[in-house]
Motif scaffolding. Structure first.
Motif, PDB file in Angstrom:
ATOM      1  N   MET A  52       0.834  -1.210   0.000  1.00 43.62           N
ATOM      2  CA  MET A  52       0.000   0.000   0.000  1.00 43.62           C
ATOM      3  C   MET A  52       0.865   1.256   0.000  1.00 43.62           C
ATOM      4  O   MET A  52       0.572   2.223  -0.701  1.00 43.62           O
ATOM      5  N   GLU A  53       1.936   1.225   0.769  1.00 44.68           N
ATOM      6  CA  GLU A  53       2.822   2.392   0.828  1.00 44.68           C
ATOM      7  C   GLU A  53       3.440   2.678  -0.534  1.00 44.68           C
ATOM      8  O   GLU A  53       3.503   3.833  -0.968  1.00 44.68           O
ATOM      9  N   SER A  54       3.863   1.628  -1.232  1.00 47.19           N
ATOM     10  CA  SER A  54       4.502   1.846  -2.535  1.00 47.19           C
ATOM     11  C   SER A  54       3.521   2.404  -3.557  1.00 47.19           C
ATOM     12  O   SER A  54       3.918   3.127  -4.471  1.00 47.19           O
ATOM     13  N   ALA A  55       2.243   2.095  -3.407  1.00 49.55           N
ATOM     14  CA  ALA A  55       1.254   2.565  -4.379  1.00 49.55           C
ATOM     15  C   ALA A  55       0.604   3.886  -3.987  1.00 49.55           C
ATOM     16  O   ALA A  55       0.319   4.712  -4.855  1.00 49.55           O
ATOM     17  N   TRP A  56       0.345   4.105  -2.683  1.00 44.59           N
ATOM     18  CA  TRP A  56      -0.542   5.188  -2.277  1.00 44.59           C
ATOM     19  C   TRP A  56       0.083   6.256  -1.389  1.00 44.59           C
ATOM     20  O   TRP A  56      -0.594   7.199  -1.000  1.00 44.59           O
ATOM     21  N   ARG A  57       1.359   6.154  -1.089  1.00 43.58           N
ATOM     22  CA  ARG A  57       1.988   7.199  -0.277  1.00 43.58           C
ATOM     23  C   ARG A  57       2.236   8.432  -1.142  1.00 43.58           C
ATOM     24  O   ARG A  57       2.729   8.330  -2.261  1.00 43.58           O
ATOM     25  N   ARG A  58       1.898   9.584  -0.590  1.00 46.76           N
ATOM     26  CA  ARG A  58       2.120  10.840  -1.334  1.00 46.76           C
ATOM     27  C   ARG A  58       3.618  11.017  -1.555  1.00 46.76           C
ATOM     28  O   ARG A  58       4.404  10.944  -0.617  1.00 46.76           O
ATOM     29  N   THR A  90       9.518  -8.443  11.654  1.00 44.87           N
ATOM     30  CA  THR A  90      10.753  -8.264  10.890  1.00 44.87           C
ATOM     31  C   THR A  90      11.111  -6.801  10.637  1.00 44.87           C
ATOM     32  O   THR A  90      12.282  -6.499  10.428  1.00 44.87           O
ATOM     33  N   LEU A  91      10.138  -5.916  10.642  1.00 41.89           N
ATOM     34  CA  LEU A  91      10.454  -4.499  10.437  1.00 41.89           C
ATOM     35  C   LEU A  91      10.997  -3.905  11.738  1.00 41.89           C
ATOM     36  O   LEU A  91      10.501  -4.216  12.826  1.00 41.89           O
ATOM     37  N   ASP A  92      11.988  -3.037  11.614  1.00 41.69           N
ATOM     38  CA  ASP A  92      12.533  -2.358  12.783  1.00 41.69           C
ATOM     39  C   ASP A  92      11.834  -1.027  13.046  1.00 41.69           C
ATOM     40  O   ASP A  92      11.783  -0.551  14.173  1.00 41.69           O
ATOM     41  N   GLU A  93      11.327  -0.427  11.984  1.00 39.71           N
ATOM     42  CA  GLU A  93      10.627   0.851  12.128  1.00 39.71           C
ATOM     43  C   GLU A  93       9.693   1.051  10.954  1.00 39.71           C
ATOM     44  O   GLU A  93       9.846   0.428   9.903  1.00 39.71           O
ATOM     45  N   VAL A  94       8.707   1.914  11.153  1.00 38.76           N
ATOM     46  CA  VAL A  94       7.761   2.288  10.115  1.00 38.76           C
ATOM     47  C   VAL A  94       7.546   3.788  10.201  1.00 38.76           C
ATOM     48  O   VAL A  94       7.805   4.401  11.231  1.00 38.76           O
ATOM     49  N   ASP A  95       7.090   4.354   9.112  1.00 37.60           N
ATOM     50  CA  ASP A  95       6.652   5.746   9.133  1.00 37.60           C
ATOM     51  C   ASP A  95       5.340   5.792   8.353  1.00 37.60           C
ATOM     52  O   ASP A  95       4.600   4.827   8.384  1.00 37.60           O
ATOM     53  N   TRP A  96       5.027   6.845   7.654  1.00 45.61           N
ATOM     54  CA  TRP A  96       3.776   6.971   6.906  1.00 45.61           C
ATOM     55  C   TRP A  96       2.580   6.887   7.871  1.00 45.61           C
ATOM     56  O   TRP A  96       1.654   6.112   7.681  1.00 45.61           O
ATOM     57  N   ASN A  97       2.639   7.680   8.936  1.00 44.93           N
ATOM     58  CA  ASN A  97       1.596   7.728   9.964  1.00 44.93           C
ATOM     59  C   ASN A  97       1.375   6.358  10.609  1.00 44.93           C
ATOM     60  O   ASN A  97       0.246   5.991  10.930  1.00 44.93           O
ATOM     61  N   ALA A  98       2.440   5.599  10.769  1.00 46.54           N
ATOM     62  CA  ALA A  98       2.311   4.218  11.230  1.00 46.54           C
ATOM     63  C   ALA A  98       3.056   3.983  12.540  1.00 46.54           C
ATOM     64  O   ALA A  98       4.001   4.693  12.879  1.00 46.54           O
ATOM     65  N   GLN A  99       2.617   2.940  13.227  1.00 38.14           N
ATOM     66  CA  GLN A  99       3.232   2.489  14.470  1.00 38.14           C
ATOM     67  C   GLN A  99       3.323   0.966  14.398  1.00 38.14           C
ATOM     68  O   GLN A  99       2.386   0.299  13.963  1.00 38.14           O
TER      69      GLN A  99
END
Length: 194
Positions: A52-58, A90-99
């Protein structure tokens, strides 16, 4: 307690591959935008979050890409600004209004459901099976595409027990797709008692 809604496109033969159904059209995008805007937050597994991030992130430029039709932009804006919880070991961190959500997913989702609000939305393939097995999904929203894919992951494959559902809403699209919403019913024994 806010409800958890599992929403996904599915082909008539049960494929939930994002490439198996009909390409999005203006009406289906308006529908999904309205559903996205009803959610207080999105609950996503790692794969769905990254897709979703790859397709819909501004984009950093602030300008939506040329491939995006004008009628897709409201959906892109809705998902871009939505609060997101990402279940991943497996992810160490996220962004894009995510937790990140770590540890016992059942307990974490129970806590999220107990917060005030209109509801949570979960998408994807693997995470919804785990949540359904735990009895945490309050509503199943499917847009059934008039396509037989013959391949791909299938809807809720691997579910441990049968879940009885009752239809609560239905919407037909000119494309032949049908949006249906179901809620789990209470189990009854052979004599009809709850």
């Amino acid at each position: 307690m806010r409800p958890l809604r599992y929403s996904i496109n599915v082909t008539l033969d049960g494929s939930v591959s994002h490439e198996a159904g009909l390409p999005p059209d203006e009406e289906s995008m308006r529908y999904w935008t309205a559903q996205m805007e009803r959610a207080d937050a999105l609950l996503l597994g790692r794969v769905t979050y990254q897709m979703m991030e790859s397709a819909w992130r501004r984009p950093a430029s602030g300008t939506w890409p040329d491939w995006m039709a004008e009628w897709e932009i409201p959906f892109a804006e809705a998902i871009d600004r939505a609060r997101k919880y990402v279940v991943s070991s497996t992810l160490d961190e996220v962004d894009w209004n995510a937790q990140l959500v770590r540890g016992d997913v059942g307990q974490a989702v129970q806590r999220l459901k107990q917060e005030p609000g209109e509801g949570l939305w979960v998408g994807g393939v693997t995470l919804p099976v785990a949540l359904a097995d735990l009895g945490l999904v309050d509503e199943y929203e499917l847009v059934v595409q008039p396509v037989l894919a013959g391949h791909g992951p299938t809807l809720l494959a691997g579910l441990r027990e049968r879940i009885r559902l009752e239809l609560v809403d239905r919407h037909e699209f000119p494309s032949g797709a049908v949006a249906v919403r179901y809620r789990p019913t209470r189990a009854t024994d052979r004599r009809g008692r709850s």
